[in-house]
Scaffold this motif. Structure first.
Motif, PDB file in Angstrom:
ATOM      1  N   TYR A   1      -4.539  -1.754  22.244  1.00  0.00           N
ATOM      2  CA  TYR A   1      -3.494  -2.772  22.345  1.00  0.00           C
ATOM      3  C   TYR A   1      -4.015  -4.188  22.080  1.00  0.00           C
ATOM      4  CZ  TYR A   1      -0.661   0.941  24.385  1.00  0.00           C
ATOM      5  OH  TYR A   1       0.019   2.114  24.590  1.00  0.00           O
ATOM      6  N   LYS A   2      -5.179  -4.530  22.662  1.00  0.00           N
ATOM      7  CA  LYS A   2      -5.713  -5.875  22.445  1.00  0.00           C
ATOM      8  C   LYS A   2      -6.046  -6.119  20.968  1.00  0.00           C
ATOM      9  CE  LYS A   2      -7.456  -7.283  26.933  1.00  0.00           C
ATOM     10  NZ  LYS A   2      -8.635  -7.635  27.721  1.00  0.00           N
ATOM     11  N   PRO A   3      -6.741  -5.193  20.302  1.00  0.00           N
ATOM     12  CA  PRO A   3      -7.011  -5.440  18.878  1.00  0.00           C
ATOM     13  C   PRO A   3      -5.733  -5.522  18.041  1.00  0.00           C
ATOM     14  CG  PRO A   3      -8.495  -3.748  19.704  1.00  0.00           C
ATOM     15  CD  PRO A   3      -7.506  -4.037  20.783  1.00  0.00           C
ATOM     16  N   ILE A   4      -4.769  -4.664  18.357  1.00  0.00           N
ATOM     17  CA  ILE A   4      -3.507  -4.707  17.608  1.00  0.00           C
ATOM     18  C   ILE A   4      -2.791  -6.028  17.863  1.00  0.00           C
ATOM     19  CG2 ILE A   4      -1.198  -3.716  17.465  1.00  0.00           C
ATOM     20  CD1 ILE A   4      -2.451  -0.969  17.711  1.00  0.00           C
ATOM     21  N   ARG A   5      -2.758  -6.465  19.136  1.00  0.00           N
ATOM     22  CA  ARG A   5      -2.122  -7.745  19.455  1.00  0.00           C
ATOM     23  C   ARG A   5      -2.862  -8.896  18.782  1.00  0.00           C
ATOM     24  NH1 ARG A   5      -2.225  -7.474  25.427  1.00  0.00           N
ATOM     25  NH2 ARG A   5      -1.778  -5.279  25.553  1.00  0.00           N
ATOM     26  N   LYS A   6      -4.195  -8.796  18.723  1.00  0.00           N
ATOM     27  CA  LYS A   6      -4.983  -9.839  18.062  1.00  0.00           C
ATOM     28  C   LYS A   6      -4.658  -9.877  16.567  1.00  0.00           C
ATOM     29  CE  LYS A   6      -9.709 -11.519  17.536  1.00  0.00           C
ATOM     30  NZ  LYS A   6      -9.671 -11.882  16.183  1.00  0.00           N
ATOM     31  N   VAL A   7      -4.600  -8.705  15.926  1.00  0.00           N
ATOM     32  CA  VAL A   7      -4.253  -8.642  14.502  1.00  0.00           C
ATOM     33  C   VAL A   7      -2.859  -9.201  14.280  1.00  0.00           C
ATOM     34  CG1 VAL A   7      -3.749  -7.063  12.605  1.00  0.00           C
ATOM     35  CG2 VAL A   7      -5.832  -6.754  13.952  1.00  0.00           C
ATOM     36  N   ILE A   8      -1.939  -8.821  15.140  1.00  0.00           N
ATOM     37  CA  ILE A   8      -0.555  -9.326  15.017  1.00  0.00           C
ATOM     38  C   ILE A   8      -0.535 -10.836  15.211  1.00  0.00           C
ATOM     39  CG2 ILE A   8       1.724  -9.303  16.102  1.00  0.00           C
ATOM     40  CD1 ILE A   8       1.327  -6.280  16.574  1.00  0.00           C
ATOM     41  N   ALA A   9      -1.280 -11.335  16.213  1.00  0.00           N
ATOM     42  CA  ALA A   9      -1.326 -12.785  16.458  1.00  0.00           C
ATOM     43  C   ALA A   9      -1.962 -13.506  15.269  1.00  0.00           C
ATOM     44  CB  ALA A   9      -2.103 -13.077  17.740  1.00  0.00           C
ATOM     45  N   ASP A  10      -3.037 -12.917  14.720  1.00  0.00           N
ATOM     46  CA  ASP A  10      -3.674 -13.529  13.552  1.00  0.00           C
ATOM     47  C   ASP A  10      -2.719 -13.569  12.359  1.00  0.00           C
ATOM     48  OD1 ASP A  10      -5.959 -13.884  15.009  1.00  0.00           O
ATOM     49  OD2 ASP A  10      -7.041 -12.173  14.141  1.00  0.00           O
ATOM     50  N   ARG A  11      -2.024 -12.474  12.140  1.00  0.00           N
ATOM     51  CA  ARG A  11      -1.045 -12.436  11.041  1.00  0.00           C
ATOM     52  C   ARG A  11       0.053 -13.466  11.254  1.00  0.00           C
ATOM     53  NH1 ARG A  11       0.069  -6.110   9.488  1.00  0.00           N
ATOM     54  NH2 ARG A  11      -1.963  -5.731   8.549  1.00  0.00           N
ATOM     55  N   LYS A  12       0.514 -13.544  12.491  1.00  0.00           N
ATOM     56  CA  LYS A  12       1.566 -14.512  12.814  1.00  0.00           C
ATOM     57  C   LYS A  12       1.060 -15.933  12.551  1.00  0.00           C
ATOM     58  CE  LYS A  12       4.868 -15.756  16.385  1.00  0.00           C
ATOM     59  NZ  LYS A  12       5.344 -15.529  17.736  1.00  0.00           N
ATOM     60  N   ALA A  13      -0.194 -16.208  12.956  1.00  0.00           N
ATOM     61  CA  ALA A  13      -0.773 -17.532  12.722  1.00  0.00           C
ATOM     62  C   ALA A  13      -0.893 -17.803  11.222  1.00  0.00           C
ATOM     63  CB  ALA A  13      -2.138 -17.635  13.392  1.00  0.00           C
ATOM     64  N   LYS A  14      -1.353 -16.794  10.461  1.00  0.00           N
ATOM     65  CA  LYS A  14      -1.455 -16.965   9.014  1.00  0.00           C
ATOM     66  C   LYS A  14      -0.087 -17.212   8.391  1.00  0.00           C
ATOM     67  CE  LYS A  14      -5.610 -14.256   8.054  1.00  0.00           C
ATOM     68  NZ  LYS A  14      -6.159 -13.061   7.410  1.00  0.00           N
ATOM     69  N   ILE A  15       0.896 -16.449   8.856  1.00  0.00           N
ATOM     70  CA  ILE A  15       2.257 -16.623   8.334  1.00  0.00           C
ATOM     71  C   ILE A  15       2.782 -18.018   8.662  1.00  0.00           C
ATOM     72  CG2 ILE A  15       4.648 -15.860   8.594  1.00  0.00           C
ATOM     73  CD1 ILE A  15       3.536 -12.986   8.848  1.00  0.00           C
ATOM     74  N   GLU A  16       2.544 -18.456   9.910  1.00  0.00           N
ATOM     75  CA  GLU A  16       3.002 -19.800  10.298  1.00  0.00           C
ATOM     76  C   GLU A  16       2.287 -20.867   9.462  1.00  0.00           C
ATOM     77  OE1 GLU A  16       5.494 -20.725  12.321  1.00  0.00           O
ATOM     78  OE2 GLU A  16       5.946 -18.580  12.466  1.00  0.00           O
ATOM     79  N   GLY A  17       0.980 -20.668   9.268  1.00  0.00           N
ATOM     80  CA  GLY A  17       0.214 -21.614   8.448  1.00  0.00           C
ATOM     81  C   GLY A  17       0.730 -21.635   7.020  1.00  0.00           C
ATOM     82  N   ALA A  18       1.012 -20.445   6.488  1.00  0.00           N
ATOM     83  CA  ALA A  18       1.547 -20.372   5.129  1.00  0.00           C
ATOM     84  C   ALA A  18       2.914 -21.030   5.047  1.00  0.00           C
ATOM     85  CB  ALA A  18       1.622 -18.915   4.676  1.00  0.00           C
ATOM     86  N   LYS A  19       3.734 -20.810   6.084  1.00  0.00           N
ATOM     87  CA  LYS A  19       5.057 -21.454   6.098  1.00  0.00           C
ATOM     88  C   LYS A  19       4.909 -22.970   6.144  1.00  0.00           C
ATOM     89  CE  LYS A  19       7.887 -17.821   8.222  1.00  0.00           C
ATOM     90  NZ  LYS A  19       8.662 -17.445   9.412  1.00  0.00           N
ATOM     91  N   GLU A  20       3.971 -23.465   6.964  1.00  0.00           N
ATOM     92  CA  GLU A  20       3.768 -24.910   7.061  1.00  0.00           C
ATOM     93  C   GLU A  20       3.258 -25.472   5.736  1.00  0.00           C
ATOM     94  OE1 GLU A  20       1.185 -25.601  10.366  1.00  0.00           O
ATOM     95  OE2 GLU A  20       2.638 -24.870  11.828  1.00  0.00           O
TER      96      GLU A  20
END
Length: 141
Positions: A27-46
């Motif tokens: 769960y922690k690695p999956i949540r970390k991957v999801i959080a990283d993807r979300k951060a990348k997506i937010e960065g890309a959106k910005e």
């Protein structure tokens, strides 16, 4: 055999240990991957939003500059048109003056030629009159 209560407690402990292991390993690695993807997506959106704003600013600047250039071109075209009209008026006036001078010269020449022709005709008429009179009278004057 183990009693039902003890089996239930073992099942609960087993479930909790499984949840702890799954949490650490899965769960922690999956949540970390999801959080990283979300951060990348937010960065890309910005970044996309920033690029979009920059593009909008450049388009607005381009359009403003285009309007300025069109206005300047219109002013220059109008100035050139007025200058051409003035030059045309000057040339037309010069041509009219030259035509008037030429006409005046021609009229003067025609008047002089007419006067010369009239004088010549008068002389010829006198000479012819004298000749007719001499022939009619039959003698020389």
């Amino acid at each position: 055999m183990i009693s039902l209560d003890l089996a239930f407690v073992i099942q609960v402990v087993n479930f909790l240990v499984l949840m702890l292991v799954l949490n650490i390993l899965l769960y922690k690695p999956i949540r970390k991957v999801i959080a990283d993807r979300k951060a990348k997506i937010e960065g890309a959106k910005e970044r996309a939003a920033a690029v979009d704003r920059e593009v909008q600013e450049k388009v607005a600047l381009y359009e403003a500059r285009l309007r300025e250039v069109k206005a300047k071109a219109g002013e220059e075209r109008e100035a050139l048109r007025k200058e051409a009209q003035q030059e045309q008026a000057v040339r037309l006036e010069r041509a009219r003056a030259e035509a008037a001078d030429s006409l005046s010269t021609i009229k003067n020449r025609v008047a002089k030629e007419a006067a010369d022709a009239k004088e010549l005709l008068k002389e010829q008429a006198r000479a012819l009159s004298l000749e007719i009179c001499e022939k009619v009278l039959g003698r020389s004057l």
